[in-house]
Each structure stands twice: as C-alpha cells, then as structure tokens.
Scaffold this motif. Structure first.
Motif, mmCIF file in Angstrom:
data_model
loop_
_atom_site.group_PDB
_atom_site.id
_atom_site.type_symbol
_atom_site.label_atom_id
_atom_site.label_comp_id
_atom_site.label_asym_id
_atom_site.label_seq_id
_atom_site.Cartn_x
_atom_site.Cartn_y
_atom_site.Cartn_z
ATOM 1 N N GLY A 139 9.377 -20.370 -16.627
ATOM 2 C CA GLY A 139 9.666 -21.666 -16.027
ATOM 3 C C GLY A 139 9.085 -22.802 -16.850
ATOM 4 N N ALA A 140 7.816 -22.682 -17.199
ATOM 5 C CA ALA A 140 7.166 -23.748 -17.955
ATOM 6 C C ALA A 140 7.857 -23.946 -19.309
ATOM 7 N N ASP A 245 13.311 -29.044 -11.273
ATOM 8 C CA ASP A 245 12.494 -27.838 -11.399
ATOM 9 C C ASP A 245 13.068 -26.835 -10.399
ATOM 10 N N ASN A 269 14.003 -20.137 -12.563
ATOM 11 C CA ASN A 269 13.074 -19.048 -12.878
ATOM 12 C C ASN A 269 13.752 -17.741 -12.464
ATOM 13 N N HIS A 271 12.689 -14.919 -12.735
ATOM 14 C CA HIS A 271 11.677 -14.049 -12.140
ATOM 15 C C HIS A 271 11.250 -14.540 -10.759
ATOM 16 N N LYS A 272 11.819 -15.640 -10.282
ATOM 17 C CA LYS A 272 11.511 -16.049 -8.909
ATOM 18 C C LYS A 272 12.754 -15.999 -8.019
HETATM 19 C C1 LIG Z 1 6.236 -21.035 -10.783
HETATM 20 C C2 LIG Z 1 6.615 -22.450 -10.846
HETATM 21 C C3 LIG Z 1 6.779 -23.099 -12.091
HETATM 22 C C4 LIG Z 1 6.439 -22.455 -13.421
HETATM 23 O O1 LIG Z 1 7.124 -21.286 -13.701
HETATM 24 P P1 LIG Z 1 6.494 -20.171 -14.667
HETATM 25 O O2 LIG Z 1 7.588 -19.204 -14.884
HETATM 26 O O3 LIG Z 1 5.313 -19.611 -13.942
HETATM 27 O O4 LIG Z 1 6.095 -20.856 -15.943
HETATM 28 C C5 LIG Z 1 7.203 -24.412 -12.077
HETATM 29 N N1 LIG Z 1 7.432 -25.063 -10.937
HETATM 30 C C6 LIG Z 1 7.271 -24.492 -9.714
HETATM 31 C C7 LIG Z 1 7.584 -25.281 -8.473
HETATM 32 C C8 LIG Z 1 6.873 -23.165 -9.632
HETATM 33 O O5 LIG Z 1 6.699 -22.590 -8.437
#
Ligand SMILES: *Cc1c(COP(=O)(O)O)cnc(C)c1O
Length: 492
Positions: A139-140, A245, A269, A271-272
C-alpha cells in the motif's frame, strides 16, 4: 500445545552426546585431508544434541505457539482480510506460474501476462479507473507511486509550484510518510466531531501550491465520507488532484467506485481486499489506478494486448513502443505476481455479486458487534460504521482498566487482540474489524467475552490488569522489544 515447551529454544533441550541420526562413513574424511588448513574448522560447530522425538515435539509445539486465523477469531482493525480462501493459495502455487522466470520471452509466458492483464481490467472496473499498474509491492509503495504520477502530471503542465499534499488528521501514517518520500510537503486538515473531513478547513488550504488531497473512504474510523463529490469539485477547481487510499475499499466493493466519486489516482491493497495473508509484514501488493489521461505516467513494465485483432497476444513494454513519460521502474518486474494471482482467483470465484455481498456482510458484522457492546464500551463516533469501528475504551473509566488491558485479557480467551491505540484521534482506541467470513456464533461468543471483560474491569480489575495469564510471553516492554530485540541465543 504442550506448556512444557513454552518459550524454550532447542539448545536448552540439548544434552551432550544425544543424537537423532546415524551417518555411515562415506569416505569424505580422505577428501577433507586435502583441504587447506585455513578453510578447516578448529572448534566444533555448536549444534543442539537432541533425539528425534524431542526435535519433532519442539517444532510441533512451536508451530502451535503462533496465533493465526486458522486457529481463532482475529478481529484486528485496519487489516481487513484475515481468512483467505485456500483455493487462492493453490492457484498461486501452480508450478506453471510459480516456476516462471521474469526474463522469459513474452511468447513463453502468455498465460501469466493474460492473468496480469485480466486483473488489471477487473481492478479498473472495480475502481472506476482507466488503467492499473500492478507493480507496486505494498500500500505504501502504491501511495508513493500514485503521488509520483501526480507530480509528473503537474510537471508535464509546467505547474512546478504544486509541492503540497493535504492529508486528514485521521489518515494512516503511511499517507504523510509517502508524501514526504515523494518530495512533497504534508499539510494536515482536521476532522469534524462526526469523524469526517472538515470541508471548510480544507477549502481554506486549497491554492496553487497544492498537488493533491489524499483521502481514505471509509476513513480510518470506519466511517463513510459523504462529501467526496463536493470535495472533489473544490479540489479540481483549485487545479489539484484527488488521491484515494484504497486500503479500506472492502465495504464499497461492487457498490460504489472511487472513480465515480471524483478520485483521479488510487491504490488498492491486494493483501487487504483481495485475499493474501499479510501477517508479519508481507508479501503485499499495492496496484495503482489512474483516470483517463494519466496512464502515460504509470511505471513500467506495462503489459498490453499487442493488437486488438490478435486477441490473445500480450506484450511487455520492452516489446512495444516505450512510454516516454513513464515514471520508469518502481519495482523489479511485474510486482508480487503470486499475490496478484490470489487476487485474480478470489475475484473470479466471488464474481460481481459475491464481492458486493462480502462488503455488505463485513459492514453488517461490524455494526452488529458495535451495537451489542455500546452499553459497556464507548462508541468513539456514533454513526453507522462500515467494515470496522472504533471504541474509545470502556465507558467506565473509574476502574483504571485501559484498552491495552482489555486487549491482553482477550488473549486469555483465545482471541487475537483488536488494533489498539490507532487511530490517534482518541486516547483509548480499540479498533475492531470482524470481517465478512465470521459466523454469528463466533461473533456472539466474542461479544459475550467482551462483556465479561467489562464486568471484570468493575468487579475484579486486577484480573484484567494482570492479563494475559495464559500466554508464553505476557507483557513485553513494547519499546525495547522494537528497538533492542534479542534475536540470537548465543552471545556471538
Ligand atoms: C494498511 C494501510 C495502508 C498501508 O498499506 P501497506 O500495504 O501496509 O503499506 C495505508 N492506508 C491505510 C488506511 C491502511 O489501512
């Protein structure tokens, strides 16, 4: 798990002369004699001396020391997917995918390139974007890539003064960090008491030095930002771009699209939201999508259908005309390919309706847990939440029992702790995200335990303050554990 093995390293089980194997002499002693003396070991190797059952028990018990979604409920907020269907792992480990080499000629990896291209197209549909790159690793990393696209866009128009990024105070810490890494200045905008961004405060910050406004929707408090279209109009009128984001995309899947709300650049993401376990910090994937007109700035390599007529030929950018304004590489090749495969398998197996159902169920589950506990835990902001919500600790603050204590006490009951002390907007943040995959029985058991802990906090607070009572490691000093971790057993 056998408590006898708690916290022991295998060297503590070692006894001189004990062995679990027998090797015949294979004649290598003769060859050893021919090696130069400076390459020879002069003191014995320090290996543990253990019998076979001890080795097997040691590793078996150690594997059970870890808490995972396969062993229990995992309501960690701001992390979304916990249960990742096993079939997606199977797809990612198909040898025809897993054994590919990134330098193979494109005509030998057409299936992999098609998978990449299919996922790109699906993410475009889901996000309402014109093109996606799957290359960023997290994500970052996606945020950094997206902000570099935004910078490149302003530069290409000769708009060199746009060096600021506006970020809400509720944002994830990676937002300001990515902006700083991209060489941009961070300006914070406050939230209103209802948890959403203060539009008037935002308006007063907009001028011709602003490159972008970064927003998360639902935001990190789990609340939907209703005013995005209005904000987008304001931001665009000021010549800046809107960055989404997408870490919290889940509850919007198949229901609303960032592109339709007025966002210009976004990351997801995988992975999320699209099935990859991300405990321990990786592996991840942070695809970046852009609206029409910004595609040319995306990083390479780029996978394209070479000619629409030759439907099934996919080319990499070194075979096609190079995009002169591309950022260049931001990762070695085409990103974390196995993570991309899991996402593709997940999207294909759920389909459009299934994805919309996942988001709705996650929202229902979160609201169910929140409403079942609101008489004992302080609802931080009293609104219908999306896939997650935040309590500001227990309502009864007179007991001295903190969010940390509640989280520790949950461990005794076999639950992973929720996210604590994030977001930073509240002193006792306890952020719970049940996800769509948990049954009503699991949620009800969790609610009952949370209610028990609240009762203990009043009646027998020392039990909660002393928790966990049943874990191999109880209350490490978090700061020392992070700054001075002990990672070797021997003093080397
Ligand atoms: C997890 C998260 C990120 C960053 O993602 P990573 O994959 O951990 O780098 C950015 N913004 C929000 C709101 C998140 O929950």
């Amino acid at each position: 798990m056998n408590r006898k093995y708690y916290g022991k390293v295998i060297f503590e089980l070692s006894r001189p002369g004990r062995t679990g194997y027998h090797l015949d002499s294979n004649g290598c002693e003769e060859h050893l004699a021919t090696l130069p003396d400076n390459l020879m070991r002069h003191s014995p190797l320090r290996l543990p001396e253990v019998d076979e059952p001890t080795v097997v028990r040691h590793y078996t018990n150690m594997s059970a020391n870890n808490f995972g979604v396969d062993s229990g409920f995992y309501p960690l907020g701001s992390c979304t997917m916990k249960y990742n269907p096993k079939i997606n792992d199977e797809m990612a480990t198909i040898p025809e995918f897993a054994n590919l080499h990134p330098l193979q000629p494109a005509d030998t990896v057409q299936g992999a390139l098609k998978a990449y291209n299919d996922l790109q197209a699906m993410l475009c549909e889901i996000g309402g974007m014109a093109e996606f790159t799957l290359n960023p690793y997290a994500g970052a990393h996606g945020e950094l890539t997206g902000l570099m696209v935004i910078r490149a866009y302003h530069m290409s128009r000769g708009d060199h003064n746009r060096t600021k990024v506006i970020v809400p105070d509720s944002a994830h810490g990676t937002n300001p960090a990515s902006a700083a890494v991209a060489g941009l200045k961070v300006v914070e905008v406050k939230s209103l008491p209802d948890g959403t961004v203060d539009i008037e405060a935002l308006r007063s910050l907009l001028d011709d030095t602003v490159a972008a406004v970064m927003m998360t929707n639902p935001n990190t408090v789990g609340l939907f930002e209703y005013s995005i279209p209005e904000i987008a109009d304001m931001v665009h009128a000021a010549g800046a771009l809107m960055y989404y984001d997408g870490a919290n995309l889940n509850p919007l899947l198949g229901i609303a699209r960032p592109g339709d709300m007025g966002f210009d650049v976004m990351h997801i993401n995988l992975h999320k939201t699209f099935s990859t376990p991300h405990g321990g910090g990786g592996p991840g994937s942070g695809p970046v999508g852009v609206r029409a007109g910004l595609e040319k700035f995306l990083p390479n390599p780029v996978v394209v259908r070479k000619k629409p007529a030759e439907d099934d030929y996919f080319a990499l950018d070194y075979e096609i005309e190079h995009r002169a304004e591309s950022l260049g590489r931001i990762s070695a090749w085409l990103g974390n390919f196995a993570v991309e495969l899991r996402a593709l398998a997940y999207i294909l197996s759920l389909g459009k309706d299934g994805l919309a159902m996942a988001g709705s169920l996650a929202t229902l589950n979160a609201n169910y847990v929140k409403e079942s506990l609101r008489d004992l835990y302080k609802v931080a902001i009293d609104r219908v939440c999306k896939h997650e919500f935040v309590f500001d600790g227990l309502i009864d603050k007179s007991t001295g029992v903190t969010t940390l204590d509640v989280a520790k006490r949950l461990l005794d009951h076999g639950y992973h702790a929720p996210t604590i002390y994030f977001p930073l907007l509240f002193h006792e943040s306890l952020m719970i995200e049940p996800t769509e995959t948990e049954s009503k029985e699991t949620l009800d058991e969790f609610i009952a335990v949370m209610r028990d802990i609240a009762r203990e906090a009043t009646e027998t607070p020392d039990i909660v303050k002393g928790a966990p009572h049943d874990c191999p490691v109880r209350r490490p000093d978090d700061t020392s554990a992070a700054l001075n971790p002990v990672v070797t057993y021997f003093d080397l």
